[in-house]
Structure formats: structure tokens, C-alpha cells
Design a protein around this motif. Structure first.
Motif, mmCIF file in Angstrom:
data_model
loop_
_atom_site.group_PDB
_atom_site.id
_atom_site.type_symbol
_atom_site.label_atom_id
_atom_site.label_comp_id
_atom_site.label_asym_id
_atom_site.label_seq_id
_atom_site.Cartn_x
_atom_site.Cartn_y
_atom_site.Cartn_z
ATOM 1 N N GLU A 140 0.830 -1.211 0.000
ATOM 2 C CA GLU A 140 0.000 0.000 0.000
ATOM 3 C C GLU A 140 0.864 1.259 0.000
ATOM 4 N N HIS A 141 1.961 1.216 0.780
ATOM 5 C CA HIS A 141 2.866 2.368 0.790
ATOM 6 C C HIS A 141 3.367 2.651 -0.619
ATOM 7 N N LEU A 142 3.777 1.569 -1.288
ATOM 8 C CA LEU A 142 4.327 1.734 -2.630
ATOM 9 C C LEU A 142 3.271 2.301 -3.582
ATOM 10 N N ARG A 143 2.047 1.805 -3.434
ATOM 11 C CA ARG A 143 0.978 2.298 -4.303
ATOM 12 C C ARG A 143 0.741 3.798 -4.109
ATOM 13 N N SER A 144 0.640 4.206 -2.817
ATOM 14 C CA SER A 144 0.314 5.624 -2.615
ATOM 15 C C SER A 144 1.488 6.525 -3.031
ATOM 16 N N PHE A 145 2.719 6.114 -2.712
ATOM 17 C CA PHE A 145 3.869 6.968 -3.045
ATOM 18 C C PHE A 145 4.092 7.040 -4.542
#
Lengths: 310, 250
Positions: B210-215
Motif C-alpha cells: 500500500e505504501h508503494l501504491r500511494s507513493f
């Protein structure tokens, strides 16, 4: 230089080192002897701060080995057993790394690098990778590593382990030269080496100090030391009784030789010499005497006597 | 500080003065190129609603090679010193344990950061060599690189811990993959069990996916910063005490 008081190390329930105490003063070369598994390496590891003691204390150059470990480590040059080195570094690169870790820098580092490479006979291999060096050269790199920062105290764990006789000689003379201005504590199994290089010996077994003295005193004070062997011609029984009557003699045994002579083994009290009295007696009784020798004990015999388990 | 610097450069040299670091670099560059080119192929075949950076970092190949970089980078660090016995020489020199741990950690981490230079070049080149406007903007590109580097700080620390546990590089590598995989799966739990479970917010909080998706959509969130930096601090702390263990074990 080193004061060890009641130092102990337990591995679980097993006591590897069990309350040992000894002292080493400045300028001495001390041999640390013991059979395999006696606790030599464990003791040295505690002194160098690699392992903490379970109980007891030791001071090196006035610093406590546990509380002031960093100060202690600045004073020592340590060559661990089997000489672990970074094998993918080059000799000079490795020594430069180790020297700068010990706080050498700039021209001082360069000067010490040159000197140490010279002393240890490494100048011509200084650009080689350590992994391509033979065991003898690796041992010298280990020694150079211990020496580079001019430590007050050198602690060497089996410095000649696994070397050939020529290499052992080279390392031994190196240690003797270093002994002129360093204090050295070295552990080894090779007793002849200790007799030649050390002015003090500490023998430990099963974690306890069995003896600590100069090699000479140890040899003289051992039970079997001072045995005299004499080869005489004459009546065997009579000679045996007469010899037994000489002062300090405790026991006489004899053994006929092939050519009509008899060899007598005369056991005497430690630290005495009865040879003069025996030769005088032989002269007086007109027994032909062709050989009279005092067998001085060897450190090996001392070692066996102190550490044999039977 | 000087001791730290000496140790740090020694570690860094062991990456870049040997073929080792360059091999990993080549591997990373190849995989980054592969995920970019497969994504571009998808773009040419159908209309895409997401930006190029997002789609590249979501390609299935990404997690596969990303998670394998860490064991390769870190497995050697402590286990090799343990096995060959050089740890004894190192720790009997006047160095502190934190200097040893941090120098190794930061050398591995810096090497990891350098592995992303090829990816940066790929995207810059893409923008330079085309006359069409690139299908991503700078926020998305630097966002993705930021979170990758942030995740790297934690995963490198996990690798250091695994390497410190054993004297075998292989086991250290396997343990590291294991820890990373468990961490990866924890982030997937909300997908399997839905958001109804009570712990769902926790799993969202630690979900690297999820972190990767949002960033990579250009959304900078401060919570992952807190999470990754404190968690890497914690793993470095564990490594420190594991290395110190021989000093107080019974």
C-alpha cells in the motif's frame, strides 16, 4: 603489566577456567602452557576483552579488562588462534586498515607500515592478496597486525601452530627480538620453544594454574630431576650399597651393559649435585669410572608430570 | 567517529572493489529495465489509466527481485566474520560494538540506495528520448524512489539481524528471505480477510504494497516514514544486542 586474580569462566555448567591467578611484569616473555582444552584460549580471550569473565578480575596496564575494555585493547596486540584474516584484502591494505583502527594516521601510519612489513619479512608480498599466501606468511601477517600500533603487550595464541621447522625458527627469533622491548604472553604446546624463548612459564590444566615459575626452577624442582647415571666396572652388589650410602642419594638401580660394564642410575634429592662425591668414591674404591652424567630434566617432563591424568 | 568512518569505508570497499557489488548492480539494472519494458509493452497494447511509474512498480516482477536484493546484500556482513573468526580480531581492536553494527548497516544501505540509480536513469532517459510528454511526473517518480529507499532501511536492518544470527551465509540469506516474506504477507492480510477484522488498520499501517501504491501516485504520507525509521532502529538495536550476546550469555 598483567595481574590476574581468581579469573573464572563457565560455559554452562562446565568451568573452562577455574579461578586462575598469575602475574606478568613488564618486559617478560611468558609462556602459557597446557594440554588441549586446558583453558588457554579462553583465558587469552578474556584478557583481550573478547569474552567476559564469569567471576574474578584482571588488570592490564592498570586497566580493568571488563570495565575499561577499550583502554585495555589499546595496550595490547592480539594474535588469535588460527590467525583469522580478511582473505580478500591485500597485505598492506589489511595492515593499513588494522593500523588506522588502532588510531595510527598520516605519516606515523606510513612509517609503522614500512617498519612492520620489514620486521615481519613481508615487504615482498605486501601487494599480494592474503588468500594467496601460505600459512607461514599468513601467520606473519597476523603477527604484523598485532605489532603495528607498537603495543606494550603482545598476546599470541599458538603463534607457531602448523608451521614447518624453518618457519617456526623464523617466528621464534622474531619473538625473541620483540621481547627486547615488549611484554609477551604466548600460548603454545611446543615446549622446546618455551625453553628457548621464555623467561617465565605458567602451566595450566583443567582451568587451574599448576605451576608458575622460570623454566629453570621448574625443571630443578621436579621430582625426577637430578638423576645421575654412572658407568662403572666392579662388583655390582657392593657398588650399589656403597652408592646408596652417599649423602642425598635416595635410590640406586643398576643395569649390566653388553661389554662388562654396569650402568647405575642414582636418584637424588632435588636441587642437589652428588657427582663429585660419586667420583671421589669411585676413585677411593678404585672402580674404573668411564661416564658420569647428571640428567637434567626437561620442561617436557615437568609438563607431563603436572598434567598427566592416570 | 573516525573509527566508524574507517569501518564504513572498509565495508563499502568490500562491495565495490570486488565484482560482488557490481554484479548486484547489474542484476538490479537488468530487472528494473525488464519491468519497465514489460510495462511499456502493456501500454502499447491497451489504454492504461495509471501513470508509468506506478505501473512499473506494480509489475509482478518487482517484488520478486526487490525482496531478493536484501539477502544478497546483507547475508555476508556478520556471518562471514563469525565463520572465519575475524570477528575476534575486530572486537579485540579498540572499536565499540555500535560502530561495527552501524558501519556494516550503513555500508549495505548505501549500496542498496546506489542500486536505484539505473532506475532513475531509465525514467529520465524515457522523458528525454521521446517527443511526447512522459506518462508520469516528477512527484510520482521521486515518490516511488523515496518509498523504495525507505523500505530499504528496514529490510536492510532485517538482513543484518539475520546475518548476525548464524555463521552460515546461506542460512542467513534464507532467514532474511523468511523475515521479508512474512512481513510482505502481513501487508496482504486485509486482502484475504477484508477490513472487518479488528487488526485491519494495523496491517494497513505496515503494508509495504500500500505504501508503494500511494507513493508512486505521488502521495507522500508521513506515517510510513515513522514506521520504517523506528522499525529499522529496532532491528539495528536487536542486531547490536545479538552481537553483544556473547558478552553476557551464561
Amino acid at each position: 603489566m598483567i595481574e590476574v586474580a581468581n579469573l573464572s569462566k563457565n560455559y554452562g555448567r562446565h568451568a573452562a577456567v577455574d579461578g586462575i591467578s598469575f602475574e606478568v611484569s613488564r618486559g617478560e616473555i611468558v609462556g602459557f602452557l597446557g594440554p588441549n582444552g586446558a583453558g588457554k584460549t579462553t583465558t587469552l580471550r578474556m584478557l583481550t576483552g573478547f569474552l567476559p569473565p564469569t567471576s574474578g578480575a584482571a588488570r592490564i596496564a592498570g586497566h580493568d579488562i571488563f570495565r575499561e575494555s577499550l583502554d585495555v585493547r589499546r595496550h595490547i596486540g592480539y594474535m588469535p588462534e588460527n590467525v583469522p584474516l580478511y582473505t580478500d584484502m591485500r597485505v598492506k591494505e589489511y595492515l593499513r586498515f588494522r593500523g588506522s583502527l588502532r588510531g595510527l594516521k598520516g605519516s606515523q601510519l606510513r612509517k609503522r607500515l614500512g617498519e612492520t612489513l620489514d620486521i615481519c619479512g613481508l615487504s615482498h608480498v605486501r601487494r599480494k592478496m592474503i588468500k594467496t599466501l601460505s600459512k607461514g606468511y599468513r601467520q606473519r601477517v597476523g603477527l604484523a597486525d598485532a605489532l603495528i600500533h607498537e603495543p606494550d603487550l603482545l598476546i599470541l595464541d599458538e603463534p607457531t601452530n602448523g608451521l614447518d621447522p624453518n618457519q617456526i625458527r623464523a617466528i621464534r627469533s622474531l619473538i625473541q627480538n620483540l621481547g627486547e622491548n615488549h611484554t609477551i604472553l604466548l600460548s603454545t604446546h611446543i615446549l622446546s620453544e618455551v625453553e628457548m624463548t621464555c623467561n617465565k612459564v605458567v602451566i595450566i590444566d583443567e582451568g587451574k594454574v599448576k605451576a608458575a615459575d622460570t623454566p629453570k626452577n621448574l625443571v630443578n624442582s621436579m621430582r625426577r630431576a637430578g638423576r645421575i647415571s654412572a658407568e662403572l666396572q666392579g662388583p655390582r652388589e657392593e657398588i650399589e650399597t656403597k652408592l646408596s650410602a652417599v649423602g642425598d642419594v635416595t635410590k640406586v638401580t643398576s643395569q649390566p651393559l653388553q661389554d662388562g660394564w654396569n650402568r647405575y642410575t642414582v636418584f637424588v634429592a632435588p636441587n642437589t649435585d652428588t657427582r663429585l662425591r660419586i667420583s671421589a668414591l669411585a676413585h677411593e674404591m678404585q672402580w674404573p669410572l668411564r661416564s658420569l652424567a647428571r640428567r637434567s630434566g626437561t620442561l617436557e617432563e615437568v609438563f607431563v608430570e603436572l598434567t598427566r591424568r592416570d | 567517529m573516525r573509527t566508524f568512518r574507517i569501518l564504513f569505508f572498509k565495508e563499502l570497499k568490500s562491495y565495490f572493489l570486488t565484482p560482488f557489488g557490481w554484479l548486484i548492480m547489474a542484476f538490479a539494472a537488468m530487472m528494473q529495465g525488464l519491468s519497465l519494458s514489460t510495462t511499456l509493452k502493456e501500454y502499447s497494447e491497451s489504454a492504461m489509466s495509471e501513470n508509468l511509474v506506478f505501473a512499473t512498480f506494480q509489475s509482478p516482477i518487482f517484488w520478486f527481485y526487490f525482496l531478493f536484493l536484501f539477502p544478497v546484500l546483507t547475508m555476508r556482513l556478520f556471518s562471514e566474520e563469525n565463520r572465519s573468526g575475524t570477528l575476534e580480531g575486530l572486537l579485540t581492536a579498540p572499536v565499540k560494538i555500535w560502530q561495527v553494527v552501524l558501519s556494516k548497516y550503513f555500508a549495505a544501505y548505501l549500496t542498496f540506495i546506489l542500486l536505484w540509480i539505473p532506475a532513475l536513469i531509465h525514467f529520465r532517459l524515457f522523458a528525454m528520448l521521446n517527443d511526447i510528454p512522459p506518462p508520469f511526473n516528477n512527484g510520482e517518480l521521486y515518490g516511488a524512489l523515496t518509498i523504495v529507499i525507505l523500505m530499504g532501511s528496514l529490510f536492510t536492518a532485517m538482513g543484518c539481524l539475520a546475518s548476525c544470527m548464524t555463521s552460515s551465509q546461506i542460512i542467513a540469506g534464507i532467514v532474511c528471505v523468511g523475515i521479508l516474506f512474512v512481513h510482505f504477507l502481513l501487508g496482504l492480510i486485509p486482502y484475504f480477510f477484508g477490513d472487518q477484522i479488528a487488526a485491519a488498520p494495523l496491517f494497513h499501517f505496515i503494508s509495504s504494497q500500500e505504501h508503494l501504491r500511494s507513493f508512486s501516485r505521488g502521495l507522500f504520507d508521513t506515517r510510513p516514514f515513522v514506521y520504517y525509521l523506528t522499525a529499522s532502529g529496532f532491528f539495528i538495536f536487536l542486531t547490536y544486542h545479538l552481537l553483544d550476546y556473547r558478552r553476557w550469555k551464561p
